[in-house]
Design a protein around this motif. Structure first.
Motif, mmCIF file in Angstrom:
data_model
loop_
_atom_site.group_PDB
_atom_site.id
_atom_site.type_symbol
_atom_site.label_atom_id
_atom_site.label_comp_id
_atom_site.label_asym_id
_atom_site.label_seq_id
_atom_site.Cartn_x
_atom_site.Cartn_y
_atom_site.Cartn_z
ATOM 1 N N LYS A 57 0.894 -1.377 -0.073
ATOM 2 C CA LYS A 57 0.084 0.019 0.117
ATOM 3 C C LYS A 57 0.897 1.257 0.116
ATOM 4 O O LYS A 57 0.431 2.059 -0.658
ATOM 5 C CB LYS A 57 -0.953 0.020 1.131
ATOM 6 N N LEU A 58 1.908 1.366 0.841
ATOM 7 C CA LEU A 58 2.887 2.515 0.728
ATOM 8 C C LEU A 58 3.565 2.551 -0.620
ATOM 9 O O LEU A 58 3.532 3.704 -1.117
ATOM 10 C CB LEU A 58 4.030 2.079 1.863
ATOM 11 N N ALA A 59 3.812 1.721 -1.321
ATOM 12 C CA ALA A 59 4.456 1.798 -2.478
ATOM 13 C C ALA A 59 3.400 2.187 -3.469
ATOM 14 O O ALA A 59 3.636 2.942 -4.535
ATOM 15 C CB ALA A 59 5.076 0.369 -3.102
ATOM 16 N N LYS A 60 2.293 1.528 -3.370
ATOM 17 C CA LYS A 60 0.957 2.058 -4.291
ATOM 18 C C LYS A 60 0.838 3.481 -4.151
ATOM 19 O O LYS A 60 0.691 4.257 -5.238
ATOM 20 C CB LYS A 60 -0.215 1.148 -4.143
ATOM 21 N N LYS A 61 0.660 4.031 -3.285
ATOM 22 C CA LYS A 61 0.543 5.458 -2.904
ATOM 23 C C LYS A 61 1.832 6.525 -3.108
ATOM 24 O O LYS A 61 1.893 7.592 -2.536
ATOM 25 C CB LYS A 61 -0.011 5.599 -1.612
ATOM 26 N N ASN A 62 2.845 5.731 -3.556
ATOM 27 C CA ASN A 62 4.456 6.632 -3.571
ATOM 28 C C ASN A 62 4.589 7.093 -2.661
ATOM 29 O O ASN A 62 5.573 8.139 -2.208
ATOM 30 C CB ASN A 62 4.139 7.649 -4.569
ATOM 31 N N ILE A 63 4.401 6.288 -1.090
ATOM 32 C CA ILE A 63 4.963 6.909 -0.025
ATOM 33 C C ILE A 63 6.614 6.397 0.119
ATOM 34 O O ILE A 63 7.324 7.084 0.577
ATOM 35 C CB ILE A 63 4.117 6.467 1.174
ATOM 36 N N ILE A 64 6.701 5.242 -0.367
ATOM 37 C CA ILE A 64 7.873 4.460 -0.419
ATOM 38 C C ILE A 64 8.005 4.360 -1.994
ATOM 39 O O ILE A 64 7.377 3.785 -2.691
ATOM 40 C CB ILE A 64 8.206 3.261 0.371
ATOM 41 N N HIS A 65 9.238 4.283 -2.379
ATOM 42 C CA HIS A 65 9.612 3.530 -3.956
ATOM 43 C C HIS A 65 9.064 2.280 -4.299
ATOM 44 O O HIS A 65 9.482 1.286 -3.069
ATOM 45 C CB HIS A 65 10.994 3.873 -4.166
ATOM 46 N N ALA A 66 8.789 1.794 -5.246
ATOM 47 C CA ALA A 66 8.533 0.742 -5.632
ATOM 48 C C ALA A 66 9.629 -0.411 -5.426
ATOM 49 O O ALA A 66 9.448 -1.777 -4.886
ATOM 50 C CB ALA A 66 7.975 0.369 -7.074
ATOM 51 N N ASN A 67 10.823 -0.043 -5.533
ATOM 52 C CA ASN A 67 12.075 -1.005 -5.573
ATOM 53 C C ASN A 67 12.356 -1.076 -3.957
ATOM 54 O O ASN A 67 12.774 -2.099 -3.548
ATOM 55 C CB ASN A 67 13.161 -0.581 -6.170
ATOM 56 N N LYS A 68 12.066 0.043 -3.367
ATOM 57 C CA LYS A 68 12.321 -0.439 -2.077
ATOM 58 C C LYS A 68 11.242 -1.344 -1.029
ATOM 59 O O LYS A 68 11.610 -2.080 -0.590
ATOM 60 C CB LYS A 68 12.094 1.132 -1.055
ATOM 61 N N ALA A 69 10.119 -1.167 -1.814
ATOM 62 C CA ALA A 69 9.025 -2.311 -1.156
ATOM 63 C C ALA A 69 9.457 -3.648 -1.536
ATOM 64 O O ALA A 69 9.336 -4.630 -0.784
ATOM 65 C CB ALA A 69 7.775 -1.819 -1.672
ATOM 66 N N ALA A 70 9.846 -3.804 -2.723
ATOM 67 C CA ALA A 70 10.166 -5.044 -3.388
ATOM 68 C C ALA A 70 11.505 -5.448 -2.605
ATOM 69 O O ALA A 70 11.650 -6.696 -2.090
ATOM 70 C CB ALA A 70 10.511 -5.041 -4.938
ATOM 71 N N ARG A 71 12.275 -4.820 -2.275
ATOM 72 C CA ARG A 71 13.574 -5.253 -1.302
ATOM 73 C C ARG A 71 12.997 -5.555 0.045
ATOM 74 O O ARG A 71 13.560 -6.548 0.363
ATOM 75 C CB ARG A 71 14.655 -3.984 -1.405
ATOM 76 N N ILE A 72 12.221 -4.794 0.746
ATOM 77 C CA ILE A 72 11.791 -5.176 1.977
ATOM 78 C C ILE A 72 10.911 -6.384 2.094
ATOM 79 O O ILE A 72 11.308 -7.372 2.869
ATOM 80 C CB ILE A 72 10.831 -3.875 2.404
ATOM 81 N N LYS A 73 10.165 -6.654 1.050
ATOM 82 C CA LYS A 73 9.310 -7.822 0.909
ATOM 83 C C LYS A 73 10.392 -9.185 0.578
ATOM 84 O O LYS A 73 10.063 -10.283 1.164
ATOM 85 C CB LYS A 73 8.201 -8.042 -0.173
ATOM 86 N N SER A 74 11.238 -9.010 -0.407
ATOM 87 C CA SER A 74 12.089 -10.262 -0.396
ATOM 88 C C SER A 74 12.864 -10.431 0.690
ATOM 89 O O SER A 74 13.105 -11.655 1.134
ATOM 90 C CB SER A 74 13.048 -9.571 -1.434
ATOM 91 N N ARG A 75 13.344 -9.394 1.618
ATOM 92 C CA ARG A 75 14.260 -9.648 2.776
ATOM 93 C C ARG A 75 13.192 -10.184 3.651
ATOM 94 O O ARG A 75 13.778 -11.245 4.463
ATOM 95 C CB ARG A 75 14.654 -8.268 3.303
ATOM 96 N N LEU A 76 11.960 -9.935 3.846
ATOM 97 C CA LEU A 76 11.257 -10.456 4.934
ATOM 98 C C LEU A 76 10.772 -11.979 4.723
ATOM 99 O O LEU A 76 10.733 -12.749 5.390
ATOM 100 C CB LEU A 76 9.930 -9.598 5.087
ATOM 101 N N ALA A 77 10.538 -12.267 3.109
ATOM 102 C CA ALA A 77 10.276 -13.543 2.550
ATOM 103 C C ALA A 77 11.371 -14.466 3.428
ATOM 104 O O ALA A 77 11.428 -15.639 3.560
ATOM 105 C CB ALA A 77 10.172 -13.569 1.396
ATOM 106 N N LYS A 78 12.809 -14.018 2.952
ATOM 107 C CA LYS A 78 14.085 -14.749 3.341
ATOM 108 C C LYS A 78 14.063 -15.135 4.757
ATOM 109 O O LYS A 78 14.463 -16.055 5.118
ATOM 110 C CB LYS A 78 15.029 -13.791 2.736
#
Length: 83
Positions: A57-78
């Motif tokens: 939701k943060l990435a969708k609303k441009n509160i954070i960058h899309a790549n940052k969101a992807a990086r966070i999600k990847s790190r958490l999944a790992k």
């Protein structure tokens, strides 16, 4: 100070949006930290979907960058997979 009604309204709206964005960003960051500190896999899996949703939701609303969101999600999944 603003001279037009529309400018005054824009100031009010932007302040409201700023506070909302700040709250959502802080809430998501705290959720990420809580998930990272979790050591039980069952708890982490329950929290994972909620945290990912908040980050998206943060990435969708441009509160954070899309790549940052992807990086966070990847790190958490790992992290969840490694438990």
């Amino acid at each position: 100070m603003a001279n037009h009604k529309s400018a005054l309204k824009r100031i009010r709206n932007s302040e409201t949006k700023r506070l909302r964005n700040r709250y959502q960003h802080k809430t998501a960051r705290n959720a990420v930290r809580k998930l990272e500190s979790t050591t039980k896999k069952s708890e982490a899996e329950k929290m994972f979907d909620d945290v990912i949703s908040k980050v998206d939701k943060l990435a969708k609303k441009n509160i954070i960058h899309a790549n940052k969101a992807a990086r966070i999600k990847s790190r958490l999944a790992k992290h969840v997979a490694s438990l």
